[in-house]
Design a protein around this motif. Structure first.
Motif, short mmCIF file in Angstrom:
data_model
loop_
_atom_site.label_atom_id
_atom_site.label_comp_id
_atom_site.label_asym_id
_atom_site.label_seq_id
_atom_site.Cartn_x
_atom_site.Cartn_y
_atom_site.Cartn_z
N VAL A 785 0.85 -1.19 0.00
CA VAL A 785 0.00 0.00 0.00
C VAL A 785 0.89 1.24 0.00
CG1 VAL A 785 -1.84 1.24 1.17
CG2 VAL A 785 -1.81 -1.26 1.23
N LEU A 786 0.74 2.10 -1.01
CA LEU A 786 1.51 3.35 -1.10
C LEU A 786 0.72 4.57 -0.61
CD1 LEU A 786 3.07 2.87 -4.67
CD2 LEU A 786 3.89 2.00 -2.47
N TRP A 787 -0.58 4.42 -0.51
CA TRP A 787 -1.45 5.55 -0.11
C TRP A 787 -2.79 4.95 0.31
CZ3 TRP A 787 -0.37 10.62 0.42
CH2 TRP A 787 -1.45 11.51 0.54
N ALA A 837 -1.48 12.33 -6.74
CA ALA A 837 -0.45 11.66 -7.54
C ALA A 837 0.92 12.28 -7.31
CB ALA A 837 -0.82 11.72 -9.01
N ALA A 838 0.96 13.62 -7.25
CA ALA A 838 2.24 14.29 -7.03
C ALA A 838 2.82 13.92 -5.66
CB ALA A 838 2.06 15.80 -7.15
N ARG A 839 1.98 13.86 -4.65
CA ARG A 839 2.45 13.51 -3.30
C ARG A 839 2.97 12.07 -3.25
NH1 ARG A 839 -2.27 15.14 0.77
NH2 ARG A 839 -0.69 14.43 2.28
N ILE A 840 2.26 11.17 -3.90
CA ILE A 840 2.68 9.77 -3.89
C ILE A 840 4.01 9.61 -4.62
CG2 ILE A 840 2.10 7.44 -4.69
CD1 ILE A 840 -0.85 8.19 -4.31
N LEU A 841 4.16 10.23 -5.78
CA LEU A 841 5.39 10.11 -6.54
C LEU A 841 6.57 10.73 -5.80
CD1 LEU A 841 4.02 10.88 -10.11
CD2 LEU A 841 4.83 8.67 -9.25
N ALA A 842 6.32 11.81 -5.06
CA ALA A 842 7.40 12.45 -4.30
C ALA A 842 7.83 11.61 -3.11
CB ALA A 842 6.96 13.84 -3.83
N HIS A 844 7.58 8.28 -2.88
CA HIS A 844 7.99 6.93 -3.28
C HIS A 844 8.88 7.03 -4.52
CE1 HIS A 844 5.38 4.73 -0.46
NE2 HIS A 844 4.48 5.68 -0.69
N PRO A 845 10.13 7.43 -4.34
CA PRO A 845 11.01 7.58 -5.50
C PRO A 845 11.27 6.28 -6.24
CG PRO A 845 12.25 7.76 -3.44
CD PRO A 845 10.80 7.79 -3.08
N GLY A 850 9.66 2.84 -12.97
CA GLY A 850 8.61 2.49 -13.91
C GLY A 850 7.82 1.27 -13.49
N VAL A 851 6.70 1.06 -14.15
CA VAL A 851 5.85 -0.10 -13.94
C VAL A 851 5.50 -0.69 -15.30
CG1 VAL A 851 4.89 0.76 -11.78
CG2 VAL A 851 3.72 1.26 -13.94
N ASP A 852 5.06 -1.93 -15.27
CA ASP A 852 4.64 -2.59 -16.51
C ASP A 852 3.22 -2.22 -16.88
OD1 ASP A 852 7.06 -4.21 -16.95
OD2 ASP A 852 6.47 -5.18 -15.09
N VAL A 853 2.34 -2.18 -15.87
CA VAL A 853 0.93 -1.91 -16.11
C VAL A 853 0.47 -0.80 -15.17
CG1 VAL A 853 -1.40 -2.90 -16.18
CG2 VAL A 853 0.58 -4.33 -16.75
N LEU A 854 -0.24 0.18 -15.72
CA LEU A 854 -0.82 1.26 -14.92
C LEU A 854 -2.33 1.23 -15.08
CD1 LEU A 854 -0.73 3.97 -13.28
CD2 LEU A 854 -0.57 5.13 -15.52
N LYS A 855 -3.04 1.17 -13.96
CA LYS A 855 -4.48 1.36 -14.00
C LYS A 855 -4.71 2.86 -13.97
CE LYS A 855 -7.73 2.26 -11.60
NZ LYS A 855 -8.84 3.29 -11.63
N VAL A 856 -5.12 3.43 -15.10
CA VAL A 856 -5.28 4.87 -15.22
C VAL A 856 -6.34 5.33 -14.22
CG1 VAL A 856 -5.88 6.77 -16.76
CG2 VAL A 856 -4.58 4.82 -17.63
N PRO A 857 -6.02 6.32 -13.37
CA PRO A 857 -6.96 6.70 -12.30
C PRO A 857 -8.23 7.35 -12.83
CG PRO A 857 -5.10 8.22 -12.36
CD PRO A 857 -4.78 7.10 -13.31
#
Length: 930
Positions: A785-787, A837-842, A844-845, A850-857
């Motif tokens: 869980v990242l968020w 999204a900006a907070r999560i990316l900041a 969790h460097p 990258g990821v293989d699959v993104l579930k577009v929010p």
């Protein structure tokens, strides 16, 4: 003819093919009259031409007789107990090797010392005091008979002493393998490379190739080829610091790495990754730069040149047969056509795509018998055969099955030379012990395991199966059928572990392909030898070998095209246990029938039962078969028995699967985006009938139907990313007829909505509020869980925007069956908006990798932003969205960002339910058919 005048060749053939005779002993029964008489010798002296004819005739007679005697002895006699003497040693060494390669070097040294001490204590205990045989006390050679008290120790029975000495042998062998593995691990882990692997650091290393570059799984989305190389790292640089090492690495690179051959030195740069404990290599190097190669010299260069020349000449003459011939002759599968490779796999002929133990046996027998036919003495003929076998192993590369066969063949020839005859099972166990002591990592090689299982099946079950089948079939057909059936029974549990599918027509396919394999091996090796000397002379044997390879390829393609060629089988431990139980039952039945037929298992009153008095007992009419077997013509009975034998396995498998499986279920899927309309509903496969489910859509029926089609009966984890109806409204569909083990949720409010808790009250699964840092494993799925952060779920909901930003964001990794393949990384984002999204990316460097699959929010809404896409650059983007929705989802800006990032896009409004699944060694995307 008297035994004193029999030829050495006759004595050798008898001893080699009959375990009960020795080369120097009397001639076996039935061999009289096959040796040369005095008149024949005189005729040969008078005519040189007659000499060759007479010798050829006598050789043919002797070989035919020896072969018939071999079949009779092998089929009639049960496995001698003396062949099992080395079984404890082989089993102990295998267990010790499996354990020690997974332990740090100090633990390995401790195990070696413990095993050595136990071996010494057992030997000392066995030799202490006087040995008592019955009631007679036998004195030690060093002392005279005297009172037992003079020894001060209690005497030991002869049988007990023998058992103690026998137990010391496995302990000594275990000590040897543990010491060898610990020493090798100490060398490999010395230096800083182990720490760099744990840190997944970027390095530049100088390596020496320990194998040829071999094709690996293509890039899962781009489809570009990749190559694998086992290499020894000799030195390297990390963070500007130079270091030395002797660690072994598995290098994965692109097409630039295809030319690397065994012994070449090359430089590469990339990132390191750890491999599972027990792997032959210490770590994995993902090459990010082309190699700088320095070709090897000596025999490395000579064998590589010979291999490449053979492949080139075969292609020039159109004899490569889609790359199959180089594989069958030299083990070079680099040019094998993918379609043909899959056909060979689906028909149980994969073992023919590369050099195996059978090739070693054919070559060894051909060289030895050719030398003996030229009147070469036995000892030089044996040495010549062993030399040819050694050259063959160096040429084709020492793969596990080739090593096993080479060692066993060498030990077998030494056994014959010493006059001990043929002890197949004992030689197999000795070969296992020797090979594991030399290379303990073979214990985990599936190629080695399958080779041992197949050989054990032929040795233990083969003769009995020949006898049982020969009751109703001609002996030559019974022997031909017994080989694939016995090998398949013993290899079955391992094969379903690798691929949970059964090649239904494996037995007839192997039966059709087997006759040409010896010709391909012998003719192919003759062509290889002649190519280096006189390329023109190599063409006839090359074309002969190509004809055999063409037959094998045609056999594979034919049986693959037959309906029902491949049947599904349960995965994992249940599938292995089911196959093992079936194989054990079949083996027990065959042994029972064989022993009953030979009188080895007496019936009531000490005599075998006579079930049919009308037909006398004979090898063709065994007493335990019913009368119906003996009615009709011999041709009719033979055809019926053969048809039943070939058809029964496939029919049984297809019938069982038809009763158990829903034909509408999808096999081998990895990730599913269920078509639930305007909402989210995802399933990630965790096991054969289990999944992790993320959200449930807005209505129960679509989610229930989707999970039914996927065959999901157990939900390991059910996650509600946030409390909006289009994500939890279908919860009842997930729970319908399924077992839910755990429930996780996130919401901006104090708890879940009342209508959702009313549904969940029908499940006993515990509920957990998700927060940043939580992790777990469900089958092959790992999740983190990242968020949200722990404090972000404590305030009452302030509206839709706040609830969207409370969405649980999960990073999921799914293990892929390909050993060298890294896990699939999937990011599930719920309806998180751009600021979140900006907070999560900041915070969790690590996501920047990258990821293989993104579930577009948020179903592709504009407020989801494109920061996910720009930062992660996913290979595949999934958009779960309803057709003709009123929200304008997905937004054109989001689709443009995905196109600019080079991401493939799969939308449920266009394709319905979207599946990510295995296709060979790659992952592919496909819509679920209605």
């Amino acid at each position: 003819m008297s035994s004193g005048s029999e030829s050495a060749w006759s004595r050798y053939v008898t001893s080699a093919l009959n375990p009960e005779t020795r080369p120097g002993g009397p001639q076996g029964a039935g061999s009289e009259g096959v040796g040369p008489t005095e008149s024949e010798r005189g005729a040969e002296a008078e005519s040189g031409t007659a000499v060759g004819r007479q010798r050829a005739k006598r050789l043919g007679v002797k070989l035919r007789e020896a072969w018939n005697n071999r079949e009779t002895a092998a089929a009639d006699a049960p496995l001698p107990l003396r062949e099992l003497r080395l079984l404890p040693a082989a089993a102990t060494v295998w267990v010790a090797a499996y354990a020690v390669v997974r332990l740090p070097p100090p633990a390995g040294w401790a195990l070696a010392g413990t095993a050595a001490v136990l071996a010494v204590l057992l030997l000392l205990t066995a030799s202490r005091g006087r040995i008592r045989k019955g009631s007679v006390v036998v004195a030690s050679p060093e002392t005279s008979p005297g009172p037992r008290a003079s020894w001060g120790k209690r005497p030991i029975q002869r049988g007990t002493a023998a058992a103690l000495r026998g137990a010391a042998v496995p302990m000594a062998a275990a000590a040897l393998v543990c010491a060898g593995a610990a020493a090798s691990l100490s060398v490999r882990t010395a230096g800083p490379l182990s720490g760099l692997i744990a840190e997944e650091a970027a390095v530049t290393v100088e390596l020496r190739a320990a194998s040829d570059a071999r094709p690996g799984a293509p890039d899962r989305f781009t489809g570009r080829p990749r190559y694998l190389i086992d290499a020894v790292a000799e030195s390297g640089t990390a963070a500007g610091q130079r270091f030395g090492t002797s660690a072994t690495l598995l290098v994965i690179g692109g097409e630039d790495y295809a030319p690397v051959r065994l012994g070449d030195r090359f430089t590469s740069a990339g990132s390191l990754q750890p491999l599972p404990a027990g792997d032959r290599n210490l770590g994995l190097l993902r090459a990010a730069a082309p190699p700088e190669v320095t070709p090897a010299g000596g025999w490395y260069a000579a064998t590589a040149a010979l291999r490449s020349t053979f492949v080139r000449v075969a292609e020039e003459h159109g004899a490569a047969v889609d790359g199959l011939l180089p594989g069958m002759v030299l083990g070079d599968r680099g040019g094998l056509d993918p379609g043909l490779e899959q056909a060979m796999k689906d028909t149980g002929l994969t073992h023919l795509t590369a050099v195996s133990g059978a090739n070693c046996s054919y070559l060894l027998a051909f060289i030895f018998l050719s030398a003996r036919a030229l009147r070469m003495p036995r000892a030089p003929a044996v040495l010549l055969a062993l030399a040819g076998l050694a050259a063959f192993v160096l040429l084709v590369r020492p793969d596990p099955s080739v090593l096993r066969a080479a060692v066993m063949g060498g030990l077998g020839t030494l056994a014959v030379l010493s006059g001990r005859g043929r002890l197949s099972a004992a030689l197999l166990f000795l070969a296992i012990t020797v090979l594991l002591c030399v290379d303990p990592w073979l214990c985990g090689s599936y190629a080695f395991i399958l080779s041992v299982c197949a050989t054990l099946g032929l040795v233990v079950l083969g003769p009995h199966l020949v006898r049982v089948l020969s009751y109703r079939l001609p002996r030559w057909l019974a022997a031909a059928l017994a080989i694939p059936v016995a090998a398949q029974l013993f290899c079955g549990p391992v094969l379903v572990l690798l691929q949970p599918q059964l090649p239904v027509y494996s037995v007839p396919a192997n039966l059709a392909a087997a006759p040409v394999v010896p010709a391909v091996t012998v003719a192919g090796m003759l062509a290889v030898a002649l190519i280096g000397l006189a390329p023109v002379l190599a063409v006839p044997p090359l074309l002969t070998a190509a004809a055999g390879a063409w037959w094998v390829a045609g056999t594979a393609r034919f049986f693959e095209s037959v309906p029902g060629a491949l049947a599904a089988w349960p995965e994992g431990t249940p599938g292995v246990l089911l196959m093992a139980a079936g194989a054990a039952a079949a083996t027990a039945g065959i042994l029972y029938l064989s022993l009953r037929g030979t009188g080895g298992m007496p019936g009531p009153g000490g005599r075998r039962r006579q079930m049919n008095q009308q037909y006398p007992e004979s090898p063709r009419n065994p007493p335990f078969l019913p009368q119906a077997w003996f009615r009709g013509s011999r041709r009719t009975r033979t055809a019926a028995a053969g048809a039943a034998l070939l058809a029964f396995p496939g029919a049984a498998v297809l019938t069982t699967r038809a009763l158990q499986e829903d034909p509408g279920q999808v096999q081998e899927w990895v990730l599913a985006a269920c078509d639930v309309g305007q909402g989210d509903g995802f399933a990630i496969r965790a096991g054969p009938d289990s999944a992790v489910v993320i959200d449930a859509g807005g209505e129960p029926e679509p989610m229930d139907a989707c999970l039914d089609r996927l065959g999901v009966r157990t939900v390991e984890l059910l996650v509600f990313t946030h409390a909006h109806l289009d994500h939890y409204g279908g919860a009842a569909g997930v729970l319908s007829g399924r077992s839910v083990l755990q429930i996780g949720y996130s919401t901006a409010g104090p708890g879940l909505p009342h209508e959702l808790t009313a549904v969940l009250d029908g499940s006993a699964a515990p509920r957990t509020r998700l927060a940043n840092g939580m992790t777990g494993t469900s089958g092959s799925v790992q999740w983190e869980v990242l968020w949200p952060a722990a404090s972000d779920g404590s305030l009452p909901a302030a509206g839709d925007e706040e609830e969207n930003n409370a969405s649980a964001v999960l990073l999921v990794t799914v293990a892929i069956s390909e050993p060298a393949e890294e896990p699939l990384r999937i990011l599930l984002t719920g309806d998180a908006e751009e600021d979140t999204a900006a907070r999560i990316l900041a915070s969790h460097p690590e996501l920047r990798a990258g990821v293989d699959v993104l579930k577009v929010p948020h179903h592709g809404a504009r407020n989801g932003g494109d920061s996910w896409i720009r930062t992660l650059r996913p290979s595949l983007a999934l958009i779960s969205v309803g057709a003709a929705n009123d929200y304008g989802h997905p937004a054109p800006q989001i689709l443009s960002s995905l196109e600019a990032a080079g991401s493939a896009v799969a939308r449920t409004d266009l394709y319905g339910t979207v599946l990510l699944f295995h296709q060979g060694n790659t992952l592919a995307v496909r819509s679920l058919p209605p």
